[in-house]
Design a protein around this motif. Sequence first.
Motif, PDB file in Angstrom:
ATOM      1  N   GLY A  24       0.805  -1.218   0.000  1.00 16.88           N
ATOM      2  CA  GLY A  24       0.000   0.000   0.000  1.00 16.88           C
ATOM      3  C   GLY A  24       0.835   1.264   0.000  1.00 16.88           C
ATOM      4  N   VAL A  25       2.080   1.162   0.420  1.00 12.78           N
ATOM      5  CA  VAL A  25       2.995   2.300   0.389  1.00 12.78           C
ATOM      6  C   VAL A  25       3.586   2.450  -1.017  1.00 12.78           C
ATOM      7  N   VAL A  26       3.862   1.325  -1.647  1.00 14.47           N
ATOM      8  CA  VAL A  26       4.453   1.338  -2.983  1.00 14.47           C
ATOM      9  C   VAL A  26       3.415   1.717  -4.038  1.00 14.47           C
ATOM     10  N   PHE A  27       2.238   1.084  -3.955  1.00 14.25           N
ATOM     11  CA  PHE A  27       1.177   1.317  -4.931  1.00 14.25           C
ATOM     12  C   PHE A  27       0.110   2.190  -4.299  1.00 14.25           C
ATOM     13  N   ARG A  28       0.229   3.481  -4.512  1.00 15.08           N
ATOM     14  CA  ARG A  28      -0.652   4.471  -3.899  1.00 15.08           C
ATOM     15  C   ARG A  28      -1.743   4.878  -4.891  1.00 15.08           C
ATOM     16  N   PRO A  29      -2.816   5.459  -4.375  1.00 12.62           N
ATOM     17  CA  PRO A  29      -3.912   5.860  -5.267  1.00 12.62           C
ATOM     18  C   PRO A  29      -3.474   6.757  -6.425  1.00 12.62           C
ATOM     19  N   GLY A  30      -2.821   7.835  -6.166  1.00 10.24           N
ATOM     20  CA  GLY A  30      -2.299   8.698  -7.230  1.00 10.24           C
ATOM     21  C   GLY A  30      -3.362   9.396  -8.072  1.00 10.24           C
ATOM     22  N   ALA A  31      -2.885  10.053  -9.115  1.00  9.88           N
ATOM     23  CA  ALA A  31      -3.733  10.875  -9.982  1.00  9.88           C
ATOM     24  C   ALA A  31      -4.799  10.044 -10.695  1.00  9.88           C
ATOM     25  N   TRP A  32      -4.451   8.840 -11.123  1.00 14.47           N
ATOM     26  CA  TRP A  32      -5.409   7.977 -11.825  1.00 14.47           C
ATOM     27  C   TRP A  32      -6.646   7.743 -10.957  1.00 14.47           C
ATOM     28  N   TYR A  33      -6.431   7.410  -9.708  1.00 13.42           N
ATOM     29  CA  TYR A  33      -7.549   7.124  -8.810  1.00 13.42           C
ATOM     30  C   TYR A  33      -8.407   8.366  -8.584  1.00 13.42           C
ATOM     31  N   LEU A  34      -7.776   9.516  -8.513  1.00 15.13           N
ATOM     32  CA  LEU A  34      -8.515  10.761  -8.298  1.00 15.13           C
ATOM     33  C   LEU A  34      -9.494  11.048  -9.429  1.00 15.13           C
ATOM     34  N   THR A  35      -9.197  10.572 -10.641  1.00 15.24           N
ATOM     35  CA  THR A  35     -10.074  10.823 -11.796  1.00 15.24           C
ATOM     36  C   THR A  35     -11.288   9.892 -11.826  1.00 15.24           C
ATOM     37  N   LEU A  36     -11.257   8.824 -11.058  1.00 17.78           N
ATOM     38  CA  LEU A  36     -12.356   7.858 -11.087  1.00 17.78           C
ATOM     39  C   LEU A  36     -13.581   8.376 -10.347  1.00 17.78           C
ATOM     40  N   ARG A  37     -14.759   7.989 -10.845  1.00 17.60           N
ATOM     41  CA  ARG A  37     -15.996   8.265 -10.122  1.00 17.60           C
ATOM     42  C   ARG A  37     -16.065   7.301  -8.941  1.00 17.60           C
ATOM     43  N   LYS A  38     -16.474   7.833  -7.782  1.00 17.26           N
ATOM     44  CA  LYS A  38     -16.564   7.030  -6.571  1.00 17.26           C
ATOM     45  C   LYS A  38     -17.905   7.300  -5.900  1.00 17.26           C
ATOM     46  N   PRO A  39     -18.405   6.323  -5.147  1.00 15.11           N
ATOM     47  CA  PRO A  39     -19.674   6.543  -4.458  1.00 15.11           C
ATOM     48  C   PRO A  39     -19.508   7.579  -3.341  1.00 15.11           C
ATOM     49  N   GLY A  40     -20.607   8.180  -2.953  1.00 11.24           N
ATOM     50  CA  GLY A  40     -20.597   9.189  -1.896  1.00 11.24           C
ATOM     51  C   GLY A  40     -20.124   8.658  -0.548  1.00 11.24           C
ATOM     52  N   TRP A  41     -20.224   7.362  -0.349  1.00 10.70           N
ATOM     53  CA  TRP A  41     -19.817   6.771   0.928  1.00 10.70           C
ATOM     54  C   TRP A  41     -18.339   6.356   0.956  1.00 10.70           C
ATOM     55  N   THR A  42     -17.571   6.753  -0.065  1.00  4.62           N
ATOM     56  CA  THR A  42     -16.138   6.444  -0.080  1.00  4.62           C
ATOM     57  C   THR A  42     -15.471   7.094   1.128  1.00  4.62           C
ATOM     58  N   PRO A  43     -14.737   6.319   1.918  1.00  2.00           N
ATOM     59  CA  PRO A  43     -14.040   6.929   3.070  1.00  2.00           C
ATOM     60  C   PRO A  43     -13.035   7.981   2.613  1.00  2.00           C
ATOM     61  N   ARG A  44     -12.849   8.979   3.435  1.00  2.00           N
ATOM     62  CA  ARG A  44     -11.843  10.013   3.182  1.00  2.00           C
ATOM     63  C   ARG A  44     -10.460   9.353   3.178  1.00  2.00           C
ATOM     64  N   PRO A  45      -9.505   9.900   2.463  1.00  6.25           N
ATOM     65  CA  PRO A  45      -8.171   9.282   2.383  1.00  6.25           C
ATOM     66  C   PRO A  45      -7.501   9.033   3.736  1.00  6.25           C
ATOM     67  N   TRP A  46      -7.697   9.916   4.705  1.00  3.43           N
ATOM     68  CA  TRP A  46      -7.048   9.751   6.001  1.00  3.43           C
ATOM     69  C   TRP A  46      -7.574   8.541   6.762  1.00  3.43           C
ATOM     70  N   VAL A  47      -8.760   8.035   6.401  1.00  4.57           N
ATOM     71  CA  VAL A  47      -9.358   6.899   7.106  1.00  4.57           C
ATOM     72  C   VAL A  47      -8.549   5.618   6.888  1.00  4.57           C
ATOM     73  N   PHE A  48      -7.994   5.455   5.700  1.00  2.00           N
ATOM     74  CA  PHE A  48      -7.336   4.193   5.370  1.00  2.00           C
ATOM     75  C   PHE A  48      -6.166   3.859   6.289  1.00  2.00           C
ATOM     76  N   PRO A  49      -5.197   4.749   6.494  1.00  5.10           N
ATOM     77  CA  PRO A  49      -4.118   4.388   7.422  1.00  5.10           C
ATOM     78  C   PRO A  49      -4.599   4.245   8.863  1.00  5.10           C
ATOM     79  N   VAL A  50      -5.609   5.021   9.231  1.00  6.68           N
ATOM     80  CA  VAL A  50      -6.142   4.925  10.592  1.00  6.68           C
ATOM     81  C   VAL A  50      -6.779   3.552  10.829  1.00  6.68           C
ATOM     82  N   VAL A  51      -7.435   3.015   9.816  1.00  3.60           N
ATOM     83  CA  VAL A  51      -8.062   1.704   9.934  1.00  3.60           C
ATOM     84  C   VAL A  51      -7.041   0.583   9.742  1.00  3.60           C
ATOM     85  N   TRP A  52      -6.205   0.701   8.727  1.00  2.02           N
ATOM     86  CA  TRP A  52      -5.286  -0.394   8.409  1.00  2.02           C
ATOM     87  C   TRP A  52      -4.223  -0.631   9.464  1.00  2.02           C
ATOM     88  N   THR A  53      -3.760   0.391  10.139  1.00  2.00           N
ATOM     89  CA  THR A  53      -2.699   0.203  11.143  1.00  2.00           C
ATOM     90  C   THR A  53      -3.117  -0.783  12.228  1.00  2.00           C
TER      91      THR A  53
END
Length: 159
Positions: A23-52
Amino acid sequence: MQMNSGLALAGFVLAALAAASSGVVFRPGAWYLTLRKPGWTPRPWVFPVVWTPLYIAIALSGWLAWRETGLFVLPFAAYGVQLLLNAGWSAVFFGLHRPDLALGEIVLLWLSILATIVGFAPVSAAAAWLLVPYLAWVTVAALLNATVWRLNADTLARV
């Protein structure tokens, strides 16, 4: 025995860190930002808080099961598979930009987590229960993966 137990715990922590490193090597990046996502998509800061804490629980779970029986083959095969699939998801989704393949991969991840829980349960209830939040989060991630793929299928098919 105590030194072996400490070394084993360190080994399980290192295995979880190795999976997490994808997850550190393969990050969301610009490509992911261009994708349509549902309104319930967690904010980016949630992922490290949950995964740790989840990676800590994965390591502790393996260590607790190991303490009870050693490396008994079938449950630890599932444990190893889930770590590999966990590491692979980021590479497939973010690295290859393939939400379709990542969806198949995350379904296999979900099944391997469930198999690990089932395998650990008779040996250590605590080891099995430590993986339940992981299974729940991967369920959410699979739903998010499926929704992102569906919302972007027309665009992704042309790439």
